[in-house]
Motif scaffolding. Sequence first.
Motif, PDB file in Angstrom:
ATOM      1  N   LEU A 739       0.828  -1.204   0.000  1.00 21.88           N
ATOM      2  CA  LEU A 739       0.000   0.000   0.000  1.00 21.88           C
ATOM      3  C   LEU A 739       0.865   1.258   0.000  1.00 21.88           C
ATOM      4  O   LEU A 739       0.529   2.256  -0.633  1.00 21.88           O
ATOM      5  CB  LEU A 739      -0.912  -0.010   1.237  1.00 21.88           C
ATOM      6  CG  LEU A 739      -1.986  -1.106   1.243  1.00 21.88           C
ATOM      7  CD1 LEU A 739      -2.696  -1.138   2.597  1.00 21.88           C
ATOM      8  CD2 LEU A 739      -2.997  -0.844   0.139  1.00 21.88           C
ATOM      9  N   ALA A 740       1.997   1.187   0.698  1.00 18.86           N
ATOM     10  CA  ALA A 740       2.830   2.378   0.828  1.00 18.86           C
ATOM     11  C   ALA A 740       3.665   2.633  -0.422  1.00 18.86           C
ATOM     12  O   ALA A 740       3.844   3.779  -0.840  1.00 18.86           O
ATOM     13  CB  ALA A 740       3.748   2.223   2.044  1.00 18.86           C
ATOM     14  N   HIS A 741       4.165   1.558  -1.049  1.00 22.03           N
ATOM     15  CA  HIS A 741       5.123   1.755  -2.145  1.00 22.03           C
ATOM     16  C   HIS A 741       4.615   1.310  -3.518  1.00 22.03           C
ATOM     17  O   HIS A 741       5.043   1.868  -4.523  1.00 22.03           O
ATOM     18  CB  HIS A 741       6.410   0.962  -1.837  1.00 22.03           C
ATOM     19  CG  HIS A 741       7.059   1.341  -0.560  1.00 22.03           C
ATOM     20  ND1 HIS A 741       7.631   2.585  -0.340  1.00 22.03           N
ATOM     21  CD2 HIS A 741       7.227   0.661   0.606  1.00 22.03           C
ATOM     22  CE1 HIS A 741       8.130   2.645   0.884  1.00 22.03           C
ATOM     23  NE2 HIS A 741       7.883   1.483   1.501  1.00 22.03           N
ATOM     24  N   ARG A 780       2.890  -0.379  -9.162  1.00 17.45           N
ATOM     25  CA  ARG A 780       3.921   0.151 -10.068  1.00 17.45           C
ATOM     26  C   ARG A 780       5.246  -0.586  -9.944  1.00 17.45           C
ATOM     27  O   ARG A 780       6.138  -0.393 -10.750  1.00 17.45           O
ATOM     28  CB  ARG A 780       4.148   1.643  -9.779  1.00 17.45           C
ATOM     29  CG  ARG A 780       4.751   1.928  -8.403  1.00 17.45           C
ATOM     30  CD  ARG A 780       5.180   3.380  -8.265  1.00 17.45           C
ATOM     31  NE  ARG A 780       4.048   4.262  -8.170  1.00 17.45           N
ATOM     32  CZ  ARG A 780       3.441   4.600  -7.020  1.00 17.45           C
ATOM     33  NH1 ARG A 780       3.851   4.062  -5.874  1.00 17.45           N
ATOM     34  NH2 ARG A 780       2.436   5.445  -7.003  1.00 17.45           N
ATOM     35  N   GLY A 781       5.399  -1.406  -8.884  1.00 19.48           N
ATOM     36  CA  GLY A 781       6.653  -2.120  -8.684  1.00 19.48           C
ATOM     37  C   GLY A 781       7.610  -1.313  -7.837  1.00 19.48           C
ATOM     38  O   GLY A 781       7.370  -0.146  -7.503  1.00 19.48           O
ATOM     39  N   LEU A 782       8.720  -1.941  -7.420  1.00 19.34           N
ATOM     40  CA  LEU A 782       9.716  -1.251  -6.597  1.00 19.34           C
ATOM     41  C   LEU A 782      10.407  -0.168  -7.411  1.00 19.34           C
ATOM     42  O   LEU A 782      10.577  -0.303  -8.625  1.00 19.34           O
ATOM     43  CB  LEU A 782      10.744  -2.266  -6.090  1.00 19.34           C
ATOM     44  CG  LEU A 782      10.224  -3.340  -5.115  1.00 19.34           C
ATOM     45  CD1 LEU A 782      11.359  -4.276  -4.715  1.00 19.34           C
ATOM     46  CD2 LEU A 782       9.600  -2.704  -3.888  1.00 19.34           C
ATOM     47  N   SER A 821      12.262   3.279   0.791  1.00 16.34           N
ATOM     48  CA  SER A 821      12.215   4.252  -0.295  1.00 16.34           C
ATOM     49  C   SER A 821      11.214   5.347   0.004  1.00 16.34           C
ATOM     50  O   SER A 821      11.044   6.261  -0.790  1.00 16.34           O
ATOM     51  CB  SER A 821      11.847   3.552  -1.616  1.00 16.34           C
ATOM     52  OG  SER A 821      10.594   2.935  -1.474  1.00 16.34           O
ATOM     53  N   ARG A 822      10.526   5.225   1.055  1.00 14.79           N
ATOM     54  CA  ARG A 822       9.527   6.222   1.438  1.00 14.79           C
ATOM     55  C   ARG A 822      10.265   7.437   1.976  1.00 14.79           C
ATOM     56  O   ARG A 822      11.169   7.319   2.814  1.00 14.79           O
ATOM     57  CB  ARG A 822       8.625   5.621   2.526  1.00 14.79           C
ATOM     58  CG  ARG A 822       7.443   6.491   2.877  1.00 14.79           C
ATOM     59  CD  ARG A 822       6.213   6.024   2.153  1.00 14.79           C
ATOM     60  NE  ARG A 822       5.002   6.629   2.719  1.00 14.79           N
ATOM     61  CZ  ARG A 822       3.787   6.287   2.376  1.00 14.79           C
ATOM     62  NH1 ARG A 822       3.620   5.353   1.465  1.00 14.79           N
ATOM     63  NH2 ARG A 822       2.751   6.855   2.918  1.00 14.79           N
ATOM     64  N   VAL A 855       7.093  -3.221 -13.725  1.00 15.75           N
ATOM     65  CA  VAL A 855       6.139  -2.106 -13.760  1.00 15.75           C
ATOM     66  C   VAL A 855       4.707  -2.596 -13.610  1.00 15.75           C
ATOM     67  O   VAL A 855       3.794  -1.798 -13.428  1.00 15.75           O
ATOM     68  CB  VAL A 855       6.285  -1.316 -15.072  1.00 15.75           C
ATOM     69  CG1 VAL A 855       7.615  -0.610 -15.120  1.00 15.75           C
ATOM     70  CG2 VAL A 855       6.101  -2.244 -16.270  1.00 15.75           C
ATOM     71  N   THR A 856       4.500  -3.910 -13.729  1.00 12.78           N
ATOM     72  CA  THR A 856       3.139  -4.428 -13.581  1.00 12.78           C
ATOM     73  C   THR A 856       2.888  -4.948 -12.167  1.00 12.78           C
ATOM     74  O   THR A 856       1.789  -5.428 -11.900  1.00 12.78           O
ATOM     75  CB  THR A 856       2.905  -5.567 -14.573  1.00 12.78           C
ATOM     76  OG1 THR A 856       3.849  -6.599 -14.312  1.00 12.78           O
ATOM     77  CG2 THR A 856       3.035  -5.087 -15.996  1.00 12.78           C
TER      78      THR A 856
END
Lengths: 894, 132
Positions: A739-741, A780-782, A821-822, A855-856
């Motif tokens: 949910l966050a990334h 969106r992926g990492l 990464s947040r 990206v998926t």
Amino acid sequence: MTNANQPQTPESMFSLRWRLILGLFLVMGAASYGAQFAVTHLVKSGFEATERSDNLAALKRLKGVLQRQVDAFATTAKDWSIWDDLSDHLQEPNQAFFESSLSAEAYAGMGWDAVVLRLSDGTIRMAEGIDREAGKFTQLPEGLLELESLYQAAGPDDPIVSGFARLGDQPYLVASLPVLRTDGSASPAPGRLVAAKRVWGAWLDTQRVLTDLDFALMTPENAAKAFPKTTASLLNGEDALLVPESETQILGLTLIESLKGDPLFVLKLRNPRTAHAQGVLLGQTASQTVVVVGLLLSALLYIVVGRVALTPVLDLERAARALARGEARRVDYTRKDEIGRLADAFNRMARTITRRDRALRDANADMHQLLDAMDEAVLSFDLDGRVGASRSLRATELLGAGASADADIVNLLYGHLPDEAPERQAFREWLDTVREMNGDDVPFEELATLAPTKCELRGKNGTTHLKLGFRPIRRDTQETTTADDTDSPKGRLEAILLVASDETALVRKTQEAAARELALTTRIERLQERAGHEVHVLVAALDHAEALLSGVRELASATRSLDGVEAERLSLMGRAHSLKATALSYKLEDLHRIADGLERALDTDAEHGEDEAFGRLVDEGFQAIAEIRTEITRHSPIGTAVLDQTPVSRRALSRLHGLLRQLDTAAAPLHEELLVAGKLLLAVPFGQATGHLSEACARWARAEGLHVALQIHGRGELVTRALGDTLSMALGHLVRNSLAHGIEPAEERRAAHKVEQATIAIACRPSDKGPIITVEDDGRGLQREPLLAKAIATGRITAEEAAGWSDEQVWALAFEAGASSRTGVDDLAGRGVGLAEVRRALAETGYAIDVRSSVTGTCFTLRPLTNAHQAVSLLPSLPSPANDLERPSNERSA
Amino acid sequence: MAQRKVLYVDDSADMLARVERRLKAEGLDVVTTTSTVGLARLLPGVVLVLLDYHMPGLNGGDVLQSLKSASKQLAVPPAFYLYSSSELAAAQTHQLGFDGAFSHKGDLDDLVAQLMPVYRLLSLRALRKNVS
């Protein structure tokens, strides 16, 4: 086989008959032309030779004739030169005498044209020209005296000199003779008489003369003008020459000399109605005769050749045509020549064909009988879908009159459907595909899997259900093969065989069976539903019933009478009554009947039955309970486990597990078995570890403004309690991490052509080592850059190193402490300790975690490192709750 | 000749299981899923996609659009058929972007009767396209 009604080929103009006629015509035409040419040439040559010879003879005769005329003229003159009384007159010229005796009429009557009388003394007594037509004297033609001078040298007694002479262009017949006396005293002759007669005309008149005369005289000058070559040759000594054809009408020239020695030409003239004309006419007649004879010979040759060769060939042709129509016909020629041998060979061939034809018809009839005896409808159609001529009797019965030759197979099977109906379109497409792919290696057996397998025909008697099968009819170099051949069939398809069987009765029975099955299934589902919801009560009721039956049996065996154990009897009767109610509520009729019987038997106020019947009731009760248990386990999704649904104290289980661990390892098999049993008792469903996530995920998503659906698969899979405890924490963190990334806002998802509602899927599936758990989202992926930036900022790596790192290396950074990464810190993430803590906790439980991302979406996979979780995995899963979702089928086979 | 697949997307696991079992009994290669996660990976080899439209847990329109977008990369894009009990959706089959519709959802006999010719037709067209 060739169709007997096939139209006969019209006789070609190049047929043997016409070629023979044409050949004979050409041969005879050429022969006729050659014969005509030869005959004409020969006749002409012969006639020319004859004519030449005739001409030469004619010229000779002409000379003789001329000489005889000269002689005759001389004789005539001689007769007139005998005058008895002339001597006197000669001495004494007496004009009257001459006028009376030698009148102009007399001279004209003798044919003279001039007369000169010279006396012995040289005196010319008479020199007159004569107009023969008028009978008068005329002026002596100029030059005649000069002619007479020819005789000046001759004396009166010289003999007669006669011959031709010329005066200018005019030839004359001249006679000079002495004048005699009647007494014969000629000497000395008193004088000489010269008589002259014009003969024919000069050359200038030749054209006129030619039409009337056979010959003429010409002067050399005129001859030289007309026939220069001939004249020159003639003057060189030739006696006579034939004038070339080009010098028409003049066929011969001969030379004579005049009295003065001048040459004179005698012309032999052509008679156009003789000689060459006769030759040509004869040649033409001969050639016509040859043509007629040739035609007759041709006809005769045609008859002969026709009888010898052509007629047998035509007979053979007729026999061959009859054979083609299926009629056996012999050609009877007993000759020993080629025709006879050909006829014999034909008859042998005809016999062979007839035998084969008969065998083929027999085989065909057998095949049709076989086909007609089959229950299947069999017919063939070509690759354009046109039905062939042959079909089985059953095909006609099932498909009706529409199954005629050339009928469209698609219309035949799907005629009741509109053109756009998928079934109809699919069959048409199949035909097109087969035709398009037809070749030596057409994969018909594979294409047949895409052919229709059934169809429904609508008729007066209702719907007929047909099962369809298609077989290839291949045509290779040797023979027709079918798909049933053991070897892989090769060869192009020539047609397709349709084998259709009527399954209407089977379909109806199947439908009836399905209806019955549906009703039965409904009942079973109801039982399953009851068993699922109230299984504990039912199982307990069965236990109670069993205890009741055991008590009744003990009571009966101990007392052999129920009267002495009142308290126990009443107790058992009360339990039987309760069992009756329980059995009634579950509609267990047999058990209800047995409980009712027992209650009645235990009732002291009722009449007791026989002990034997009492014991039978107990036995039937045990049997009924066993059957009910079997029924429950059969229809229960968890099988016999449903019978073990007895509440167990977790503390007691933990204690049991601890004790099992302390058992002597010498009893290894028992130890392992007990250990597994202990693990089973300690295992929890996967759904228990994820139960809290549904509510939590929704709450977290709302807080983030996201629209997310959480899917949990494999809730019934068993996991060890330790793993379950760890998963509760780990999965919660991973969901928060997604949910966050990972999950994008709705606008961003729409722009990326993604479903607006994001999905997080958690799945648990068994493996050899233990359950494998995945947490996958479609976000969106990492993000590579934030992770690298964090790692560079903390000195984990340098910027140069970062440039060469693969995605897998970068994703691994996410599991390192402080690697979030947040950018900010909130309830979900940002402290950078989550994934590191997850990995540590899982490692303590014997699990590893890895991540794949694109990206998926992102997928975290939790895998067991050892077999510590295996025992649990080998156990059957607990039944999934009704709202649990099945795993995607494609994942099952992964 | 590789067998071609049917993909069935629905939010009902029960329907997926029933349809999958029935179509496999007919000899078809069937892929079913309730999840939109990784859905595009399932498309290669698929000639027919069955999809409901009104699903409480899924937006059929979004799923259809997403699948169509992903299928553009394929040499032989599949056909998308509506399989819904909604009469309203069935009446708007082509407006919603479907190539066709199968009616009477839940009646598997009827589904097989409707689907098999379409499957064969699509498989044959895919085969001819591959051959050509």
